[in-house]
Write a protein that holds these residues in place. Structure first.
Motif, PDB file in Angstrom:
ATOM      1  N   ASP A 210      36.806  31.074  44.144  1.00 47.83           N
ATOM      2  CA  ASP A 210      38.273  31.054  44.110  1.00 47.83           C
ATOM      3  C   ASP A 210      38.777  30.315  42.875  1.00 47.83           C
ATOM      4  O   ASP A 210      39.810  30.675  42.307  1.00 47.83           O
ATOM      5  N   TYR A 211      38.078  29.274  42.477  1.00 44.53           N
ATOM      6  CA  TYR A 211      38.417  28.584  41.231  1.00 44.53           C
ATOM      7  C   TYR A 211      38.367  29.552  40.053  1.00 44.53           C
ATOM      8  O   TYR A 211      39.286  29.591  39.213  1.00 44.53           O
ATOM      9  N   LEU A 212      37.314  30.358  39.985  1.00 42.61           N
ATOM     10  CA  LEU A 212      37.159  31.283  38.858  1.00 42.61           C
ATOM     11  C   LEU A 212      38.279  32.314  38.796  1.00 42.61           C
ATOM     12  O   LEU A 212      38.629  32.795  37.711  1.00 42.61           O
ATOM     13  N   LYS A 213      38.856  32.651  39.947  1.00 42.88           N
ATOM     14  CA  LYS A 213      39.933  33.640  39.959  1.00 42.88           C
ATOM     15  C   LYS A 213      41.138  33.187  39.145  1.00 42.88           C
ATOM     16  O   LYS A 213      41.921  34.025  38.668  1.00 42.88           O
ATOM     17  N   ALA A 214      41.316  31.878  39.007  1.00 44.72           N
ATOM     18  CA  ALA A 214      42.432  31.342  38.216  1.00 44.72           C
ATOM     19  C   ALA A 214      41.968  30.843  36.856  1.00 44.72           C
ATOM     20  O   ALA A 214      42.746  30.233  36.134  1.00 44.72           O
ATOM     21  N   VAL A 215      40.704  31.102  36.500  1.00 43.49           N
ATOM     22  CA  VAL A 215      40.165  30.730  35.193  1.00 43.49           C
ATOM     23  C   VAL A 215      39.913  31.963  34.336  1.00 43.49           C
ATOM     24  O   VAL A 215      40.393  32.067  33.204  1.00 43.49           O
ATOM     25  N   VAL A 216      39.158  32.908  34.868  1.00 42.94           N
ATOM     26  CA  VAL A 216      38.688  34.044  34.067  1.00 42.94           C
ATOM     27  C   VAL A 216      39.826  34.836  33.426  1.00 42.94           C
ATOM     28  O   VAL A 216      39.767  35.134  32.223  1.00 42.94           O
ATOM     29  N   PRO A 217      40.914  35.191  34.154  1.00 45.17           N
ATOM     30  CA  PRO A 217      41.973  35.957  33.496  1.00 45.17           C
ATOM     31  C   PRO A 217      42.688  35.164  32.404  1.00 45.17           C
ATOM     32  O   PRO A 217      43.317  35.761  31.517  1.00 45.17           O
ATOM     33  N   ASN A 218      42.595  33.837  32.455  1.00 45.60           N
ATOM     34  CA  ASN A 218      43.230  32.999  31.443  1.00 45.60           C
ATOM     35  C   ASN A 218      42.310  32.727  30.264  1.00 45.60           C
ATOM     36  O   ASN A 218      42.760  32.212  29.237  1.00 45.60           O
ATOM     37  N   GLU A 268      46.091  35.101  38.950  1.00 42.49           N
ATOM     38  CA  GLU A 268      44.990  36.008  39.281  1.00 42.49           C
ATOM     39  C   GLU A 268      45.374  37.463  39.001  1.00 42.49           C
ATOM     40  O   GLU A 268      46.541  37.836  39.089  1.00 42.49           O
ATOM     41  N   THR A 269      44.377  38.283  38.671  1.00 39.30           N
ATOM     42  CA  THR A 269      44.588  39.716  38.492  1.00 39.30           C
ATOM     43  C   THR A 269      43.537  40.478  39.286  1.00 39.30           C
ATOM     44  O   THR A 269      42.417  39.993  39.468  1.00 39.30           O
ATOM     45  N   PRO A 270      43.848  41.690  39.751  1.00 31.99           N
ATOM     46  CA  PRO A 270      42.862  42.467  40.506  1.00 31.99           C
ATOM     47  C   PRO A 270      41.594  42.743  39.701  1.00 31.99           C
ATOM     48  O   PRO A 270      40.484  42.690  40.235  1.00 31.99           O
ATOM     49  N   GLY A 271      41.754  43.042  38.404  1.00 28.19           N
ATOM     50  CA  GLY A 271      40.585  43.371  37.593  1.00 28.19           C
ATOM     51  C   GLY A 271      39.642  42.200  37.426  1.00 28.19           C
ATOM     52  O   GLY A 271      38.424  42.344  37.588  1.00 28.19           O
ATOM     53  N   SER A 272      40.180  41.028  37.093  1.00 26.22           N
ATOM     54  CA  SER A 272      39.313  39.866  36.923  1.00 26.22           C
ATOM     55  C   SER A 272      38.715  39.429  38.253  1.00 26.22           C
ATOM     56  O   SER A 272      37.561  38.988  38.304  1.00 26.22           O
ATOM     57  N   ASN A 273      39.469  39.571  39.348  1.00 29.51           N
ATOM     58  CA  ASN A 273      38.905  39.257  40.665  1.00 29.51           C
ATOM     59  C   ASN A 273      37.718  40.164  40.967  1.00 29.51           C
ATOM     60  O   ASN A 273      36.727  39.739  41.573  1.00 29.51           O
ATOM     61  N   GLN A 274      37.809  41.434  40.553  1.00 30.64           N
ATOM     62  CA  GLN A 274      36.695  42.348  40.768  1.00 30.64           C
ATOM     63  C   GLN A 274      35.484  41.932  39.940  1.00 30.64           C
ATOM     64  O   GLN A 274      34.347  41.964  40.417  1.00 30.64           O
ATOM     65  N   ALA A 275      35.718  41.526  38.687  1.00 32.90           N
ATOM     66  CA  ALA A 275      34.609  41.085  37.838  1.00 32.90           C
ATOM     67  C   ALA A 275      33.925  39.857  38.428  1.00 32.90           C
ATOM     68  O   ALA A 275      32.692  39.731  38.379  1.00 32.90           O
TER      69      ALA A 275
END
Length: 628
Positions: A210-218, A268-275
């Protein structure tokens, strides 16, 4: 080798009780207060001291320090907590409920030497409230007139704020992230700051995924390509559990660019959450340890050695001791005889935009900056003073530049030492009033600011501009890449995605000699004698289970009893041979879903140090680019 017996964990269950078998599904962790997996030890060794609610320690939780509105400090005099739904604030040490609120209610929290104060007219006190630790009466009826209205008497703390429902998010209303009030998954711990009893820090305790969901898209938008974002997710997961520096005692990683950018669940974005879901639980490993997965925007075609770009975080030694998997090199073979460590080689490479590499689509693949002599002198005076005043950088400037100092008339600049990529490591700045030595690419970029901005990278060659009489009237800097250039290049990863490479190949191209697998779990080094759980995604049911005993072969115990593991609900009893042993577990893995590894402590030797992980993508001996 290891020997396997499927009944290995049964003795533990008979003696200590049945261990709940984790669900092998891609479900998020329930992180509300009532369902939080507690008494948690992170891989970093930090701990959340709540009352145990599970039969295992969850290795996939992380503690994130939340910075202030400007993202410049992690300690501040107050914070304002709210939530998108009903929430509760408790005293951490006792679990006593202090206040409860509904969606939109805001509680202001301050702290002094007596404890934490909570104030909000929209919140209800939980009454009756027993004394916390026998040191404070929290009953609002006892609040004296000197305490602000609707404020709770000092609570010893630390405090924990949690949403009642898993679907709701906590908020910090006195900060913004990209002009929005940020929302966060997980629960908040509000702890006293290390520097002052009158300041506090907010720590988000959240699952790693869940942490990564707010990191990766940024850190890497989806326009870079799915496989590139998957590689970024692996690198970000690694950096979360192994940051380059960790000076904090109450959390594992910060939320700013000093670590990696964590801006809240609203980003968060759907695409990054999928990755993230497609790489869940996977990290880069070297010798069984998670790697330091450094990354930058673009290295310009040649990655740099860790040693030549960084100093040691503790000793400040520069160049830093080498890291085997952070060794530099070109994406594609360089022209014969081209040595970027020489001035001629660096000039040829960093001024030639026709050189081919994976970074060719970067807007900073090749760049140029110009100064007039007065502009340059002003920039150098300001930059040398700034790095000389900063305690973290002044060791790399000689002599120190003092207030009122000036270089005088700029006479020239000389790169005295270059790294593998031609990156400037040591530079001499010559003025009519002296010569100053500057080390490290980051400081060089700050000292030679242009238009108020740092140089894009330390991959640079300088060319003085002279008038008809031979006097210097300006300077041109030519270079390539953006950032430190060590490890993964984000623009290069994007190019690789477009040309058919998958995320394991991208990761193994930029981190040399690493494997990919599950986060290692350990027992025997913490006082809570419980099994430890981790989860990881499997794309093809083929892998090796590795077991390591102790910290080195020399520390191997004389008597080695069986090791008990549960893999996807199947019980294994393993007999190791040596410091590190491995066995194929293809039949135990499940492709296309979330897999679970549960490591049990030794019942007879609770302090026996054991580490276990699953290797899914072995290290490549040669180039990872030979096959797609």
């Amino acid at each position: 080798m290891l020997r396997v017996n499927r009944t290995g964990a049964e003795m533990w269950k008979k003696q200590h009780g049945q261990v709940s078998k984790p669900m092998a599904i891609k479900a998020g962790l329930a992180l509300g207060w009532l369902t939080l997996a507690v008494s948690v030890f992170l891989l970093t060794g930090s701990q959340a001291d709540w009352t145990p609610q599970t039969n295992y320690i969850d290795a996939d939780l992380i503690r994130v320090g939340i910075s202030d509105d400007s993202m410049t400090t992690l300690e501040y005099p107050r914070t304002q907590i709210s939530a998108t739904g009903p929430f509760v604030i408790r005293d951490k040490n006792t679990g006593v409920s202090v206040l409860s609120g509904k969606a939109g209610d805001v509680v202001t929290i301050t702290v002094d030497g007596n404890g934490f104060y909570l104030k909000s007219s929209g919140l209800n006190a939980v009454t009756p409230i027993p004394a916390v630790g026998g040191t404070a009466n929290l009953n609002l009826l006892a609040v004296p007139p000197t305490v602000p209205p609707a404020a709770v008497m000092p609570v010893p703390g630390p405090l924990v704020a949690a949403p009642i429902n898993d679907r709701d998010r906590l908020k910090i209303t006195n900060i913004t992230r990209r002009k929005e009030v940020p929302e966060y998954r997980g629960v908040f711990e509000i702890v006293r700051a290390a520097s002052s009893p009158n300041k506090l820090t907010v720590v988000d305790v959240v699952s790693l995924e869940d942490y990564l969901k707010a990191v990766v898209p940024n850190e890497l938008p989806m326009r870079y390509g799915l496989e590139a974002v998957k590689a970024q997710a692996v690198a970000a997961r690694n950096y979360a559990i192994r940051p380059r520096e960790k000076p904090w005692k109450t959390f594992d990683i910060c939320d700013s660019q000093l670590c990696q950018v964590y801006l809240g669940s609203q980003t968060e974005t759907p695409g990054s959450n999928q990755a993230i879901a497609d790489t869940e639980g996977l990290v880069g490993l070297y010798n069984g340890d998670p790697i330091l997965a450094l990354f930058s925007s673009s290295h310009g075609g040649v990655a740099e050695n860790y040693s030549y770009a960084f100093s040691d975080p503790t000793t400040k030694q520069y160049p830093a001791p080498p890291i085997a998997y952070l060794q530099g090199g070109p994406d594609l073979p360089l022209p014969p005889g081209l040595d970027l460590r020489t001035e001629a080689g660096a000039r040829k490479f960093w001024t030639d935009g026709s050189m081919r590499s994976f970074d060719v689509e970067s807007p900073y693949y090749r760049w140029e900056k110009r100064w007039t002599r007065p502009e340059l002198e002003a920039a150098l005076n300001q930059g040398l003073l700034a790095v000389s005043k900063d305690n973290s950088t002044k060791a790399f400037v000689s002599p120190l530049f003092k207030p009122g100092d000036s270089i005088g008339v700029f006479k020239g600049v000389q790169v005295l030492e270059r790294g593998l990529s031609g990156k400037a490591m040591v530079v001499a700045i010559q003025g009519s009033r002296g010569t100053w030595m500057v080390k490290k690419e980051f400081l060089l970029r700050k000292v030679f600011s242009n238009g108020g901005k740092m140089l894009p990278s330390g991959n640079v060659v300088f060319t003085p501009q002279k008038d008809a009489k031979g006097a210097i009237v300006g300077l041109i800097a030519n270079g390539g890449g953006f950032g430190h250039g060590v490890g993964l290049s984000q623009l290069g990863a994007s190019w690789m995605h477009k040309h058919g490479y998958r995320f394991p190949q991208i990761v193994q191209h930029y981190y040399r000699g690493v494997s990919l697998g599950s986060i290692p779990v350990s027992v025997g080094s913490n006082p809570i004698n419980k099994p430890v759980m981790t989860r990881f995604d499997v794309h093809q049911a083929k892998g090796t289970l590795w077991i390591q005993e102790g910290d080195s072969a020399a520390s191997l115990p004389s008597r080695q009893g069986p090791i008990e593991i549960e893999l996807n609900g199947k019980n294994l009893k393993l007999s190791p041979s040596g410091f590190r042993s491995g066995i194929a577990v293809d039949g135990y893995l499940k492709a296309g879903t979330l897999n679970n590894l549960l490591l049990f402590p030794d019942r007879e030797q609770p302090q026996r140090k054991i580490k276990a992980w699953i290797e899914l993508y072995p290290a490549q001996n040669g180039s990872t680019l030979a096959s797609r």
